[in-house]
Design a protein around this motif. Structure first.
Motif, PDB file in Angstrom:
ATOM      1  N   TYR A  64       0.864  -1.180   0.000  1.00  0.00           N
ATOM      2  CA  TYR A  64       0.000   0.000   0.000  1.00  0.00           C
ATOM      3  C   TYR A  64       0.897   1.225   0.000  1.00  0.00           C
ATOM      4  N   ASN A  65       0.805   1.998  -1.079  1.00  0.00           N
ATOM      5  CA  ASN A  65       1.671   3.157  -1.289  1.00  0.00           C
ATOM      6  C   ASN A  65       0.956   4.425  -0.841  1.00  0.00           C
ATOM      7  N   LEU A  66       1.635   5.207  -0.016  1.00  0.00           N
ATOM      8  CA  LEU A  66       1.080   6.479   0.454  1.00  0.00           C
ATOM      9  C   LEU A  66       2.041   7.605   0.114  1.00  0.00           C
ATOM     10  N   SER A  67       1.483   8.694  -0.364  1.00  0.00           N
ATOM     11  CA  SER A  67       2.256   9.913  -0.583  1.00  0.00           C
ATOM     12  C   SER A  67       1.527  11.054   0.104  1.00  0.00           C
ATOM     13  N   THR A  68       2.232  11.773   0.950  1.00  0.00           N
ATOM     14  CA  THR A  68       1.611  12.862   1.695  1.00  0.00           C
ATOM     15  C   THR A  68       2.120  14.207   1.189  1.00  0.00           C
ATOM     16  N   THR A  69       1.397  15.236   1.500  1.00  0.00           N
ATOM     17  CA  THR A  69       1.893  16.609   1.326  1.00  0.00           C
ATOM     18  C   THR A  69       1.527  17.382   2.570  1.00  0.00           C
ATOM     19  N   GLN A  70       2.478  18.144   3.088  1.00  0.00           N
ATOM     20  CA  GLN A  70       2.280  18.901   4.314  1.00  0.00           C
ATOM     21  C   GLN A  70       3.187  20.129   4.298  1.00  0.00           C
ATOM     22  N   PRO A  71       2.943  21.093   5.183  1.00  0.00           N
ATOM     23  CA  PRO A  71       3.836  22.259   5.236  1.00  0.00           C
ATOM     24  C   PRO A  71       5.270  21.842   5.512  1.00  0.00           C
ATOM     25  N   ASP A  72       6.192  22.506   4.859  1.00  0.00           N
ATOM     26  CA  ASP A  72       7.619  22.237   5.034  1.00  0.00           C
ATOM     27  C   ASP A  72       8.097  22.948   6.297  1.00  0.00           C
ATOM     28  N   SER A  73       8.333  22.165   7.336  1.00  0.00           N
ATOM     29  CA  SER A  73       8.786  22.764   8.595  1.00  0.00           C
ATOM     30  C   SER A  73      10.108  22.191   9.075  1.00  0.00           C
ATOM     31  N   HIS A  74      10.750  21.333   8.255  1.00  0.00           N
ATOM     32  CA  HIS A  74      11.955  20.643   8.711  1.00  0.00           C
ATOM     33  C   HIS A  74      13.182  20.927   7.855  1.00  0.00           C
ATOM     34  N   PHE A  75      13.082  21.897   6.928  1.00  0.00           N
ATOM     35  CA  PHE A  75      14.207  22.169   6.038  1.00  0.00           C
ATOM     36  C   PHE A  75      14.789  23.567   6.247  1.00  0.00           C
ATOM     37  N   ALA A  76      14.382  24.229   7.294  1.00  0.00           N
ATOM     38  CA  ALA A  76      14.792  25.622   7.476  1.00  0.00           C
ATOM     39  C   ALA A  76      16.306  25.774   7.522  1.00  0.00           C
ATOM     40  N   SER A  77      16.991  24.796   8.098  1.00  0.00           N
ATOM     41  CA  SER A  77      18.447  24.903   8.224  1.00  0.00           C
ATOM     42  C   SER A  77      19.192  24.143   7.135  1.00  0.00           C
ATOM     43  N   ALA A  78      18.442  23.556   6.197  1.00  0.00           N
ATOM     44  CA  ALA A  78      19.091  22.765   5.145  1.00  0.00           C
ATOM     45  C   ALA A  78      19.681  23.680   4.086  1.00  0.00           C
ATOM     46  N   THR A  79      20.706  23.197   3.390  1.00  0.00           N
ATOM     47  CA  THR A  79      21.279  23.960   2.284  1.00  0.00           C
ATOM     48  C   THR A  79      20.331  23.939   1.109  1.00  0.00           C
ATOM     49  N   ASN A  80      20.556  24.841   0.166  1.00  0.00           N
ATOM     50  CA  ASN A  80      19.678  24.936  -0.989  1.00  0.00           C
ATOM     51  C   ASN A  80      19.700  23.679  -1.841  1.00  0.00           C
ATOM     52  N   ALA A  81      20.780  22.898  -1.732  1.00  0.00           N
ATOM     53  CA  ALA A  81      20.904  21.694  -2.552  1.00  0.00           C
ATOM     54  C   ALA A  81      20.225  20.488  -1.918  1.00  0.00           C
ATOM     55  N   THR A  82      19.715  20.619  -0.697  1.00  0.00           N
ATOM     56  CA  THR A  82      19.162  19.480   0.011  1.00  0.00           C
ATOM     57  C   THR A  82      17.682  19.315  -0.312  1.00  0.00           C
ATOM     58  N   TYR A  83      17.309  18.138  -0.779  1.00  0.00           N
ATOM     59  CA  TYR A  83      15.919  17.867  -1.116  1.00  0.00           C
ATOM     60  C   TYR A  83      15.288  16.835  -0.182  1.00  0.00           C
ATOM     61  N   THR A  84      16.068  16.080   0.557  1.00  0.00           N
ATOM     62  CA  THR A  84      15.518  15.079   1.453  1.00  0.00           C
ATOM     63  C   THR A  84      16.170  15.205   2.824  1.00  0.00           C
ATOM     64  N   THR A  85      15.447  14.755   3.809  1.00  0.00           N
ATOM     65  CA  THR A  85      15.998  14.711   5.154  1.00  0.00           C
ATOM     66  C   THR A  85      15.403  13.515   5.874  1.00  0.00           C
ATOM     67  N   LYS A  86      16.161  12.954   6.785  1.00  0.00           N
ATOM     68  CA  LYS A  86      15.638  11.863   7.589  1.00  0.00           C
ATOM     69  C   LYS A  86      14.626  12.432   8.561  1.00  0.00           C
ATOM     70  N   GLY A  87      13.431  11.861   8.552  1.00  0.00           N
ATOM     71  CA  GLY A  87      12.363  12.414   9.355  1.00  0.00           C
ATOM     72  C   GLY A  87      12.185  11.699  10.678  1.00  0.00           C
ATOM     73  N   SER A  88      11.360  12.289  11.498  1.00  0.00           N
ATOM     74  CA  SER A  88      11.025  11.746  12.809  1.00  0.00           C
ATOM     75  C   SER A  88       9.632  11.136  12.748  1.00  0.00           C
ATOM     76  N   LYS A  89       9.501   9.900  13.189  1.00  0.00           N
ATOM     77  CA  LYS A  89       8.172   9.279  13.191  1.00  0.00           C
ATOM     78  C   LYS A  89       7.200  10.034  14.102  1.00  0.00           C
ATOM     79  N   PRO A  90       7.590  10.415  15.316  1.00  0.00           N
ATOM     80  CA  PRO A  90       6.654  11.215  16.136  1.00  0.00           C
ATOM     81  C   PRO A  90       6.231  12.514  15.458  1.00  0.00           C
ATOM     82  N   ALA A  91       7.171  13.177  14.759  1.00  0.00           N
ATOM     83  CA  ALA A  91       6.817  14.413  14.062  1.00  0.00           C
ATOM     84  C   ALA A  91       5.823  14.131  12.947  1.00  0.00           C
ATOM     85  N   MET A  92       6.045  13.032  12.205  1.00  0.00           N
ATOM     86  CA  MET A  92       5.113  12.660  11.138  1.00  0.00           C
ATOM     87  C   MET A  92       3.729  12.365  11.703  1.00  0.00           C
TER      88      MET A  92
END
Length: 284
Positions: free
Chosen positions: A63-91
């Protein structure tokens, strides 16, 4: 494409996505979730600034799920960064007000395997072609996922390129460039229109409280009775015909000769730099 005079910057959409796959074995003891994975149905859950789209794949074993939500975890990422390891509690927290079925699905994601994608686009490029080089896919028409057309439009690019290059009268740089201009002529306006439609569809899905949301929800209610427009453009029959009823390879084959003949290559406007002449191109 800076060499062709284009300098289009990346646009931050302030959106991000989780992409999740739940295996059938994981939910074997949950009859409600098993019904989802055993179906042939696409399900969309929507809320303010967020949604989830989900469907079975791999012969109803995943079962494939794709979500969309406000971007709140990339504020400190460089402009070249498109992915980050996420937190299950945050999700889980992002979708904490969604229904219990969603909560159970997300809870099956193993801790440490949450990955979040930043969603970015850019303005339309003035051209996709420079000399004997052409851009395809996200390089020239990055799109938000709200119409499920990112990979699909890249496949259309490849199909049209295959057609136009197979019809080359010769393999001179001039003919290759003209054929690539035909590819651009067939693909550019269509791909960019679908990019705009995906953005508009996302806006409709993510409405917060207010008159626009009330009107959208009335349309959803009327739709259950078989009346009125479809607020979710991905599920709209007319939009589906526009997306899936278009034979890009046939259009490229049928129109190639006309387009190819109308493209003129002028004499160099500038003196060659090194061994590579700079050509000015007029296109239809």
């Amino acid at each position: 494409m800076r060499g062709g005079g284009a300098d289009v910057g990346v646009k931050d959409t302030h959106q991000a996505a989780y992409r999740i796959m739940i295996h059938k074995e994981q939910i074997k003891d949950d009859p409600e979730l098993l019904a989802l994975i055993n179906s042939n149905r696409v399900t969309r859950w929507i809320g303010e600034k967020r949604h989830i789209i989900a469907y079975p794949v791999s012969n109803n074993t995943i079962y494939n799920l794709s979500t969309t939500q406000p971007d709140s975890h990339f504020a400190s990422a460089t402009n070249a960064t498109y992915t980050t390891k996420g937190s299950k509690p945050a999700m889980m927290d992002v979708f904490s007000d969604f229904c219990p079925m969603v909560q159970r699905l997300l809870d099956y994601v193993p801790e440490g395997e949450v990955c979040e994608w930043k969603l970015r686009v850019h303005d339309p490029l003035p051209t996709w072609v420079l000399d004997s080089v052409a851009l395809v896919g996200d390089a020239c028409h990055p799109t938000l996922p709200h119409l499920a057309q990112g990979a699909a439009q890249a496949i259309e690019d490849g199909a049209v390129l295959g057609v136009v290059l197979s019809k080359l009268p010769d393999t001179t740089p001039q003919s290759i460039n003209k054929a690539l201009r035909v590819y651009e002529r067939v693909r550019k306006s269509r791909a960019e229109a679908l990019v705009d439609m995906a953005t508009a569809s996302g806006r409709a899905l993510h409405l917060g409280e207010g008159a626009a949301k009330e009107e959208r929800d009335k349309q959803f209610a009327a739709l259950r009775a078989g009346k009125g427009p479809v607020p979710d453009k991905w599920a709209d029959a007319d939009v589906q015909r526009e997306i899936y009823g278009f034979d890009c390879a046939k259009v490229a084959a049928d129109d190639f000769d006309e387009y190819f003949q109308k493209i003129r290559i002028l004499l160099p406007l500038l003196k060659p730099r090194g061994r590579f002449p700079i050509l000015a191109l007029n296109t239809i």
